[in-house]
Design a protein around this motif. Sequence first.
Motif, PDB file in Angstrom:
ATOM      1  N   GLN A 178      15.030 -20.715 -21.168  1.00 52.54           N
ATOM      2  CA  GLN A 178      14.393 -21.874 -20.567  1.00 52.54           C
ATOM      3  C   GLN A 178      14.141 -21.684 -19.075  1.00 52.54           C
ATOM      4  O   GLN A 178      13.152 -22.185 -18.532  1.00 52.54           O
ATOM      5  CB  GLN A 178      15.255 -23.121 -20.796  1.00 52.54           C
ATOM      6  N   ASN A 179      15.011 -20.948 -18.402  1.00 53.91           N
ATOM      7  CA  ASN A 179      14.802 -20.748 -16.970  1.00 53.91           C
ATOM      8  C   ASN A 179      13.580 -19.876 -16.689  1.00 53.91           C
ATOM      9  O   ASN A 179      13.077 -19.859 -15.560  1.00 53.91           O
ATOM     10  CB  ASN A 179      16.045 -20.136 -16.321  1.00 53.91           C
ATOM     11  N   LEU A 180      13.093 -19.180 -17.707  1.00 50.27           N
ATOM     12  CA  LEU A 180      11.906 -18.347 -17.538  1.00 50.27           C
ATOM     13  C   LEU A 180      10.623 -19.150 -17.674  1.00 50.27           C
ATOM     14  O   LEU A 180       9.596 -18.789 -17.106  1.00 50.27           O
ATOM     15  CB  LEU A 180      11.928 -17.208 -18.565  1.00 50.27           C
ATOM     16  N   ILE A 181      10.678 -20.246 -18.416  1.00 46.61           N
ATOM     17  CA  ILE A 181       9.453 -21.001 -18.713  1.00 46.61           C
ATOM     18  C   ILE A 181       9.480 -22.435 -18.191  1.00 46.61           C
ATOM     19  O   ILE A 181       8.482 -23.144 -18.302  1.00 46.61           O
ATOM     20  CB  ILE A 181       9.193 -21.031 -20.231  1.00 46.61           C
ATOM     21  N   ARG A 182      10.603 -22.855 -17.632  1.00 48.03           N
ATOM     22  CA  ARG A 182      10.737 -24.260 -17.234  1.00 48.03           C
ATOM     23  C   ARG A 182       9.654 -24.683 -16.252  1.00 48.03           C
ATOM     24  O   ARG A 182       9.116 -25.783 -16.340  1.00 48.03           O
ATOM     25  CB  ARG A 182      12.118 -24.489 -16.622  1.00 48.03           C
ATOM     26  N   LYS A 183       9.292 -23.816 -15.338  1.00 45.90           N
ATOM     27  CA  LYS A 183       8.299 -24.150 -14.316  1.00 45.90           C
ATOM     28  C   LYS A 183       6.919 -23.555 -14.619  1.00 45.90           C
ATOM     29  O   LYS A 183       6.037 -23.610 -13.763  1.00 45.90           O
ATOM     30  CB  LYS A 183       8.787 -23.671 -12.954  1.00 45.90           C
ATOM     31  N   ASP A 184       6.746 -23.024 -15.791  1.00 41.33           N
ATOM     32  CA  ASP A 184       5.466 -22.411 -16.158  1.00 41.33           C
ATOM     33  C   ASP A 184       4.471 -23.512 -16.524  1.00 41.33           C
ATOM     34  O   ASP A 184       4.642 -24.212 -17.523  1.00 41.33           O
ATOM     35  CB  ASP A 184       5.672 -21.455 -17.349  1.00 41.33           C
ATOM     36  N   TYR A 185       3.444 -23.658 -15.707  1.00 40.86           N
ATOM     37  CA  TYR A 185       2.453 -24.721 -15.952  1.00 40.86           C
ATOM     38  C   TYR A 185       1.731 -24.533 -17.278  1.00 40.86           C
ATOM     39  O   TYR A 185       1.250 -25.483 -17.888  1.00 40.86           O
ATOM     40  CB  TYR A 185       1.433 -24.769 -14.810  1.00 40.86           C
ATOM     41  N   ARG A 186       1.683 -23.289 -17.761  1.00 40.74           N
ATOM     42  CA  ARG A 186       1.011 -23.036 -19.034  1.00 40.74           C
ATOM     43  C   ARG A 186       1.742 -23.682 -20.200  1.00 40.74           C
ATOM     44  O   ARG A 186       1.121 -24.150 -21.150  1.00 40.74           O
ATOM     45  CB  ARG A 186       0.868 -21.514 -19.265  1.00 40.74           C
ATOM     46  N   LYS A 187       3.058 -23.731 -20.118  1.00 41.18           N
ATOM     47  CA  LYS A 187       3.805 -24.406 -21.173  1.00 41.18           C
ATOM     48  C   LYS A 187       3.457 -25.887 -21.219  1.00 41.18           C
ATOM     49  O   LYS A 187       3.309 -26.469 -22.295  1.00 41.18           O
ATOM     50  CB  LYS A 187       5.309 -24.230 -20.979  1.00 41.18           C
ATOM     51  N   ARG A 188       3.319 -26.490 -20.058  1.00 39.07           N
ATOM     52  CA  ARG A 188       2.973 -27.916 -20.021  1.00 39.07           C
ATOM     53  C   ARG A 188       1.576 -28.156 -20.582  1.00 39.07           C
ATOM     54  O   ARG A 188       1.343 -29.139 -21.298  1.00 39.07           O
ATOM     55  CB  ARG A 188       3.077 -28.429 -18.583  1.00 39.07           C
ATOM     56  N   LEU A 189       0.649 -27.258 -20.286  1.00 40.80           N
ATOM     57  CA  LEU A 189      -0.701 -27.387 -20.832  1.00 40.80           C
ATOM     58  C   LEU A 189      -0.690 -27.244 -22.349  1.00 40.80           C
ATOM     59  O   LEU A 189      -1.352 -27.998 -23.070  1.00 40.80           O
ATOM     60  CB  LEU A 189      -1.616 -26.330 -20.213  1.00 40.80           C
ATOM     61  N   VAL A 190       0.057 -26.247 -22.843  1.00 38.31           N
ATOM     62  CA  VAL A 190       0.154 -26.026 -24.290  1.00 38.31           C
ATOM     63  C   VAL A 190       0.802 -27.239 -24.957  1.00 38.31           C
ATOM     64  O   VAL A 190       0.356 -27.694 -26.017  1.00 38.31           O
ATOM     65  CB  VAL A 190       0.941 -24.739 -24.598  1.00 38.31           C
ATOM     66  N   SER A 191       1.860 -27.784 -24.348  1.00 35.43           N
ATOM     67  CA  SER A 191       2.541 -28.953 -24.919  1.00 35.43           C
ATOM     68  C   SER A 191       1.591 -30.129 -25.036  1.00 35.43           C
ATOM     69  O   SER A 191       1.565 -30.832 -26.057  1.00 35.43           O
ATOM     70  CB  SER A 191       3.744 -29.333 -24.058  1.00 35.43           C
ATOM     71  N   CYS A 192       0.803 -30.349 -23.999  1.00 29.46           N
ATOM     72  CA  CYS A 192      -0.154 -31.457 -24.007  1.00 29.46           C
ATOM     73  C   CYS A 192      -1.210 -31.247 -25.082  1.00 29.46           C
ATOM     74  O   CYS A 192      -1.544 -32.168 -25.835  1.00 29.46           O
ATOM     75  CB  CYS A 192      -0.797 -31.582 -22.631  1.00 29.46           C
ATOM     76  N   ALA A 193      -1.728 -30.021 -25.173  1.00 32.31           N
ATOM     77  CA  ALA A 193      -2.754 -29.719 -26.177  1.00 32.31           C
ATOM     78  C   ALA A 193      -2.197 -29.870 -27.593  1.00 32.31           C
ATOM     79  O   ALA A 193      -2.876 -30.378 -28.496  1.00 32.31           O
ATOM     80  CB  ALA A 193      -3.296 -28.311 -25.969  1.00 32.31           C
ATOM     81  N   LEU A 194      -0.945 -29.443 -27.809  1.00 37.95           N
ATOM     82  CA  LEU A 194      -0.325 -29.585 -29.126  1.00 37.95           C
ATOM     83  C   LEU A 194      -0.150 -31.048 -29.503  1.00 37.95           C
ATOM     84  O   LEU A 194      -0.362 -31.439 -30.651  1.00 37.95           O
ATOM     85  CB  LEU A 194       1.034 -28.880 -29.150  1.00 37.95           C
ATOM     86  N   LEU A 195       0.252 -31.855 -28.537  1.00 35.85           N
ATOM     87  CA  LEU A 195       0.439 -33.283 -28.789  1.00 35.85           C
ATOM     88  C   LEU A 195      -0.876 -33.911 -29.244  1.00 35.85           C
ATOM     89  O   LEU A 195      -0.920 -34.662 -30.226  1.00 35.85           O
ATOM     90  CB  LEU A 195       0.952 -33.964 -27.520  1.00 35.85           C
ATOM     91  N   LEU A 196      -1.952 -33.572 -28.558  1.00 32.06           N
ATOM     92  CA  LEU A 196      -3.255 -34.112 -28.929  1.00 32.06           C
ATOM     93  C   LEU A 196      -3.721 -33.545 -30.270  1.00 32.06           C
ATOM     94  O   LEU A 196      -4.253 -34.281 -31.110  1.00 32.06           O
ATOM     95  CB  LEU A 196      -4.282 -33.783 -27.842  1.00 32.06           C
ATOM     96  N   ALA A 197      -3.529 -32.250 -30.475  1.00 28.36           N
ATOM     97  CA  ALA A 197      -3.988 -31.617 -31.720  1.00 28.36           C
ATOM     98  C   ALA A 197      -3.292 -32.209 -32.936  1.00 28.36           C
ATOM     99  O   ALA A 197      -3.913 -32.393 -33.991  1.00 28.36           O
ATOM    100  CB  ALA A 197      -3.755 -30.107 -31.654  1.00 28.36           C
ATOM    101  N   ASN A 198      -2.018 -32.517 -32.796  1.00 29.60           N
ATOM    102  CA  ASN A 198      -1.247 -32.999 -33.945  1.00 29.60           C
ATOM    103  C   ASN A 198      -1.331 -34.504 -34.156  1.00 29.60           C
ATOM    104  O   ASN A 198      -1.280 -34.981 -35.293  1.00 29.60           O
ATOM    105  CB  ASN A 198       0.221 -32.589 -33.793  1.00 29.60           C
ATOM    106  N   TYR A 199      -1.463 -35.265 -33.060  1.00 31.93           N
ATOM    107  CA  TYR A 199      -1.362 -36.716 -33.192  1.00 31.93           C
ATOM    108  C   TYR A 199      -2.607 -37.489 -32.733  1.00 31.93           C
ATOM    109  O   TYR A 199      -2.747 -38.653 -33.081  1.00 31.93           O
ATOM    110  CB  TYR A 199      -0.145 -37.221 -32.411  1.00 31.93           C
TER     111      TYR A 199
END
Length: 356
Positions: A178-199
Amino acid sequence: MSGMVSRTAIVLLMGLFGVLFWATQLPSPHGTALPDDPPITSPRIRLSDGRLLAYKEQGVPKNKSNYKIIIIHGFGSSKDMNFLVPQEFIDELGIYFLLYDRAGYGESDPNPTRSVKSEALDIQELADQLQIGSKFYVIGVSMGSYSTWSCLKYIPDRLAGVAFVVPVVNYWWPSIPQNLIRKDYRKRLVSCALLLANYAPGLLYWWATRKWLPSTSVMKRNPVFFNSRDVDVLKTTKGFPMLTPDKLRQKGVFDTLRDDFAVAYSNWEFDPTELSNPFPWNQSHVHIWQGYEDKVVPFQLQRYVSSKLPWIKYHEVPDGGHLIVHYNGLCEAILRALLLGEEPLKYRPVIPKFVD
């Protein structure tokens, strides 16, 4: 006054529910027909579940080949992707290439039950129906890498060798620190896109097809996605024709891209960093090729994955971005390493140094 406020609140609440309901609905097709879609011209096989899978053969005839390679395209691409290798090199080594449209892409039927595992099973069935032999090489590019990991998990006995080119890394693999990706803005973008794609696919569809979003031509100049070498590549390649607003308005294209993205970043049934070496006697190898300046998949993640799998040969292109597969000479270097075990000085494998 209070009655008027209540009625206003009720109207606003109904409107909100209406928007939320609309957002959760799949987008309607872009018209009742798509007369501009070109006719099917590629050969196709019928899979065991009834779907049709389109493919293209290149290189020397398979019955005269020494090496048979299946190339797996990435997100928004197709079997028509460029994999540039000098013809004399292909003829000298006797290389047969098999490219195919992954489910829903190009001229292949969609797979409503697409999963990480189904990708490997499609490849196995394609190889069997075209009778390319009991073993074959696999090269996965970018998003096509999750299909490649699937091959290593589910059909390792069919593999003669494997190469990943800028493979995507799933932020939800259990082993990723988690310390490798916690501040990775790409993870936040992917999370947002997944939320929209699924729901809220309707909202995602609306957002993805707005004319104010970056088109392919704008992406060519966007330093958020590409480094300078990538930008030069995009001046002479087709770019990402499936990612333009006009294409995304087609329900089939939108659904394919959404489903492909959702599966790639889903909760997998396995963690790739726990896979066993498919070539324990060094009869062949697995390679990862990564650009140091890749702005889509950070090299730090790639180094970490490779450090957990010491049987993978890790190559890092110092001035490489996400489009290294299009760089002059790189595809030949990939094949020399994969097929002949040759390591050109410029692209010799390195031991990935991972720092927490």
